[in-house]
Design a protein around this motif. Structure first.
Motif, PDB file in Angstrom:
ATOM      1  N   THR A 174      42.194  -5.485 -58.978  1.00  0.00           N
ATOM      2  CA  THR A 174      42.267  -5.673 -57.537  1.00  0.00           C
ATOM      3  C   THR A 174      43.508  -6.489 -57.213  1.00  0.00           C
ATOM      4  O   THR A 174      44.191  -6.969 -58.110  1.00  0.00           O
ATOM      5  N   ILE A 175      43.790  -6.651 -55.946  1.00  0.00           N
ATOM      6  CA  ILE A 175      44.905  -7.486 -55.498  1.00  0.00           C
ATOM      7  C   ILE A 175      44.314  -8.793 -54.997  1.00  0.00           C
ATOM      8  O   ILE A 175      43.360  -8.797 -54.221  1.00  0.00           O
ATOM      9  N   ALA A 176      44.881  -9.892 -55.443  1.00  0.00           N
ATOM     10  CA  ALA A 176      44.404 -11.216 -55.057  1.00  0.00           C
ATOM     11  C   ALA A 176      45.476 -11.941 -54.260  1.00  0.00           C
ATOM     12  O   ALA A 176      46.660 -11.682 -54.411  1.00  0.00           O
ATOM     13  N   THR A 177      45.044 -12.861 -53.416  1.00  0.00           N
ATOM     14  CA  THR A 177      45.951 -13.696 -52.631  1.00  0.00           C
ATOM     15  C   THR A 177      45.918 -15.107 -53.206  1.00  0.00           C
ATOM     16  O   THR A 177      44.846 -15.668 -53.398  1.00  0.00           O
ATOM     17  N   VAL A 178      47.090 -15.662 -53.496  1.00  0.00           N
ATOM     18  CA  VAL A 178      47.198 -17.016 -54.022  1.00  0.00           C
ATOM     19  C   VAL A 178      47.827 -17.889 -52.946  1.00  0.00           C
ATOM     20  O   VAL A 178      48.872 -17.547 -52.393  1.00  0.00           O
ATOM     21  N   THR A 179      47.188 -18.999 -52.637  1.00  0.00           N
ATOM     22  CA  THR A 179      47.703 -19.921 -51.616  1.00  0.00           C
ATOM     23  C   THR A 179      48.623 -20.957 -52.252  1.00  0.00           C
ATOM     24  O   THR A 179      48.692 -21.073 -53.474  1.00  0.00           O
ATOM     25  N   LYS A 180      49.309 -21.747 -51.413  1.00  0.00           N
ATOM     26  CA  LYS A 180      50.242 -22.764 -51.910  1.00  0.00           C
ATOM     27  C   LYS A 180      49.544 -23.823 -52.746  1.00  0.00           C
ATOM     28  O   LYS A 180      50.143 -24.404 -53.645  1.00  0.00           O
ATOM     29  N   ASP A 181      48.279 -24.089 -52.436  1.00  0.00           N
ATOM     30  CA  ASP A 181      47.560 -25.112 -53.197  1.00  0.00           C
ATOM     31  C   ASP A 181      46.875 -24.546 -54.446  1.00  0.00           C
ATOM     32  O   ASP A 181      46.067 -25.208 -55.084  1.00  0.00           O
ATOM     33  N   GLY A 182      47.213 -23.306 -54.833  1.00  0.00           N
ATOM     34  CA  GLY A 182      46.741 -22.740 -56.082  1.00  0.00           C
ATOM     35  C   GLY A 182      45.385 -22.075 -56.033  1.00  0.00           C
ATOM     36  O   GLY A 182      44.824 -21.740 -57.069  1.00  0.00           O
ATOM     37  N   LYS A 183      44.852 -21.835 -54.848  1.00  0.00           N
ATOM     38  CA  LYS A 183      43.561 -21.155 -54.745  1.00  0.00           C
ATOM     39  C   LYS A 183      43.775 -19.648 -54.690  1.00  0.00           C
ATOM     40  O   LYS A 183      44.755 -19.172 -54.138  1.00  0.00           O
ATOM     41  N   ILE A 184      42.833 -18.913 -55.246  1.00  0.00           N
ATOM     42  CA  ILE A 184      42.937 -17.465 -55.311  1.00  0.00           C
ATOM     43  C   ILE A 184      41.769 -16.840 -54.559  1.00  0.00           C
ATOM     44  O   ILE A 184      40.647 -17.316 -54.637  1.00  0.00           O
ATOM     45  N   THR A 185      42.069 -15.767 -53.817  1.00  0.00           N
ATOM     46  CA  THR A 185      41.057 -15.002 -53.097  1.00  0.00           C
ATOM     47  C   THR A 185      41.224 -13.541 -53.482  1.00  0.00           C
ATOM     48  O   THR A 185      42.334 -13.017 -53.454  1.00  0.00           O
ATOM     49  N   ALA A 186      40.112 -12.894 -53.849  1.00  0.00           N
ATOM     50  CA  ALA A 186      40.165 -11.494 -54.249  1.00  0.00           C
ATOM     51  C   ALA A 186      38.938 -10.774 -53.719  1.00  0.00           C
ATOM     52  O   ALA A 186      37.875 -11.368 -53.581  1.00  0.00           O
ATOM     53  N   GLN A 187      39.091  -9.497 -53.408  1.00  0.00           N
ATOM     54  CA  GLN A 187      37.974  -8.669 -52.968  1.00  0.00           C
ATOM     55  C   GLN A 187      37.374  -7.990 -54.183  1.00  0.00           C
ATOM     56  O   GLN A 187      38.071  -7.309 -54.925  1.00  0.00           O
ATOM     57  N   LEU A 188      36.073  -8.150 -54.389  1.00  0.00           N
ATOM     58  CA  LEU A 188      35.372  -7.543 -55.516  1.00  0.00           C
ATOM     59  C   LEU A 188      34.417  -6.469 -55.017  1.00  0.00           C
ATOM     60  O   LEU A 188      34.026  -6.477 -53.860  1.00  0.00           O
ATOM     61  N   PRO A 189      34.022  -5.559 -55.906  1.00  0.00           N
ATOM     62  CA  PRO A 189      33.027  -4.551 -55.512  1.00  0.00           C
ATOM     63  C   PRO A 189      31.702  -5.220 -55.140  1.00  0.00           C
ATOM     64  O   PRO A 189      31.371  -6.303 -55.629  1.00  0.00           O
ATOM     65  N   LEU A 190      30.947  -4.561 -54.286  1.00  0.00           N
ATOM     66  CA  LEU A 190      29.694  -5.143 -53.799  1.00  0.00           C
ATOM     67  C   LEU A 190      28.603  -5.214 -54.865  1.00  0.00           C
ATOM     68  O   LEU A 190      27.623  -5.924 -54.686  1.00  0.00           O
ATOM     69  N   ASP A 191      28.771  -4.504 -55.987  1.00  0.00           N
ATOM     70  CA  ASP A 191      27.738  -4.535 -57.020  1.00  0.00           C
ATOM     71  C   ASP A 191      27.830  -5.765 -57.934  1.00  0.00           C
ATOM     72  O   ASP A 191      27.015  -5.936 -58.824  1.00  0.00           O
TER      73      ASP A 191
END
Length: 78
Positions: free
Chosen positions: A6-23
């Motif tokens: 998947t594609i993840a978003t990394v913020t300046k403070d080093g946190k990562i956000t990613a969309q995962l499958p619902l299962d």
């Protein structure tokens, strides 16, 4: 164990956000992260603002084994 790309978003403070499958069940999970050193936007800027398309081979049966593309088969004699 499940592999997810998947594609993840990394913020300046080093946190990562990613969309995962619902299962994937809610809660804490052990994960392995492999990250490219160049963000997708930098790669796109080097390639005229476009990300590469991914195509896979899929036989659709438009060409038969007996069909040829010789000039004689494509054009008439007149």
């Amino acid at each position: 164990m499940k592999s997810i790309e998947t594609i993840a978003t990394v913020t300046k403070d080093g946190k990562i956000t990613a969309q995962l499958p619902l299962d994937i069940p809610e809660g804490e999970h052990q994960v392995v992260i492999v990250i490219d050193e160049k963000p997708l936007l930098e790669k796109a800027e080097r390639k005229d603002q476009k990300l590469p398309l991914k195509f896979s081979a899929y036989p659709v049966g438009l060409v038969s084994e007996s069909l040829t593309f010789r000039r004689e088969d494509l054009y008439a004699n007149d």
